[in-house]
Design a protein around this motif. Structure first.
Motif, PDB file in Angstrom:
ATOM      1  N   VAL A 154      76.628  50.181  70.152  1.00 44.86           N
ATOM      2  CA  VAL A 154      75.926  48.984  70.622  1.00 44.86           C
ATOM      3  C   VAL A 154      74.739  48.604  69.740  1.00 44.86           C
ATOM      4  O   VAL A 154      74.108  47.568  69.974  1.00 44.86           O
ATOM      5  CB  VAL A 154      75.445  49.143  72.086  1.00 44.86           C
ATOM      6  CG1 VAL A 154      76.593  49.549  72.987  1.00 44.86           C
ATOM      7  CG2 VAL A 154      74.298  50.143  72.188  1.00 44.86           C
TER       8      VAL A 154
ATOM      9  N   MET B 196      72.459  42.154  76.352  1.00 43.16           N
ATOM     10  CA  MET B 196      73.708  42.468  75.678  1.00 43.16           C
ATOM     11  C   MET B 196      74.248  41.195  75.033  1.00 43.16           C
ATOM     12  O   MET B 196      74.584  40.231  75.729  1.00 43.16           O
ATOM     13  CB  MET B 196      74.725  43.022  76.676  1.00 43.16           C
ATOM     14  CG  MET B 196      74.225  44.241  77.435  1.00 43.16           C
ATOM     15  SD  MET B 196      75.461  44.980  78.508  1.00 43.16           S
ATOM     16  CE  MET B 196      75.640  43.686  79.733  1.00 43.16           C
TER      17      MET B 196
ATOM     18  N   ASP C 168      83.255  46.846  75.738  1.00 46.71           N
ATOM     19  CA  ASP C 168      82.023  47.008  76.497  1.00 46.71           C
ATOM     20  C   ASP C 168      82.279  46.936  78.007  1.00 46.71           C
ATOM     21  O   ASP C 168      81.358  47.185  78.795  1.00 46.71           O
ATOM     22  CB  ASP C 168      81.001  45.935  76.109  1.00 46.71           C
ATOM     23  CG  ASP C 168      80.522  46.053  74.676  1.00 46.71           C
ATOM     24  OD1 ASP C 168      80.404  45.001  74.011  1.00 46.71           O
ATOM     25  OD2 ASP C 168      80.271  47.192  74.224  1.00 46.71           O
TER      26      ASP C 168
END
Length: 120
Positions: free
Chosen positions: A63, A82, A89
């Motif tokens: 990430v 995000m 994910d």
């Protein structure tokens, strides 16, 4: 006792963004590190991002460059921004807090989890 309440999960298309929030309340003397974990179906729970009370952060390699963790110490709240979401994910995201009570004892607390689904 400490409660962690998460919000912000949902369904998003690949490449999109979501922001998760986690607010801590209850018998808190001090919150040390806070973080986010995730668990996809059939997989083990894994650490996504972590932030200390001083603001130091670390991220899972998967990430880095896409997710950003931050916290508001005055509100006992941690956030996970995000961006550039991918189908991999997709998971249930859990908030975690390392809390010290007034007697100096440390405890781990978990939120109830919030579903993040990324459609391709």
């Amino acid at each position: 006792q400490v409660q962690l309440v998460e919000s912000g999960g949902g369904l998003v298309q690949a490449g999109g963004s979501l922001r998760l929030s986690c607010a801590a309340s209850g018998s808190i003397f001090s919150i040390n590190a806070m973080g986010w974990y995730r668990q996809a179906p059939g997989k083990r729970r894994e650490s996504v991002a972590r932030i200390t009370s001083g603001g130091s952060t670390n991220y899972a390699d998967s990430v880095k460059g896409r997710f950003t963790i931050s916290r508001d110490n005055a509100k006992n709240t941690v956030y996970l921004q995000m961006n550039g979401l991918k189908s991999e994910d997709t998971a249930v995201y859990y908030c975690h807090a390392d809390v010290t009570d007034g007697l100096g004892y440390g405890y781990d607390y978990w939120g109830q989890g919030t579903q993040v689904t990324v459609s391709s």
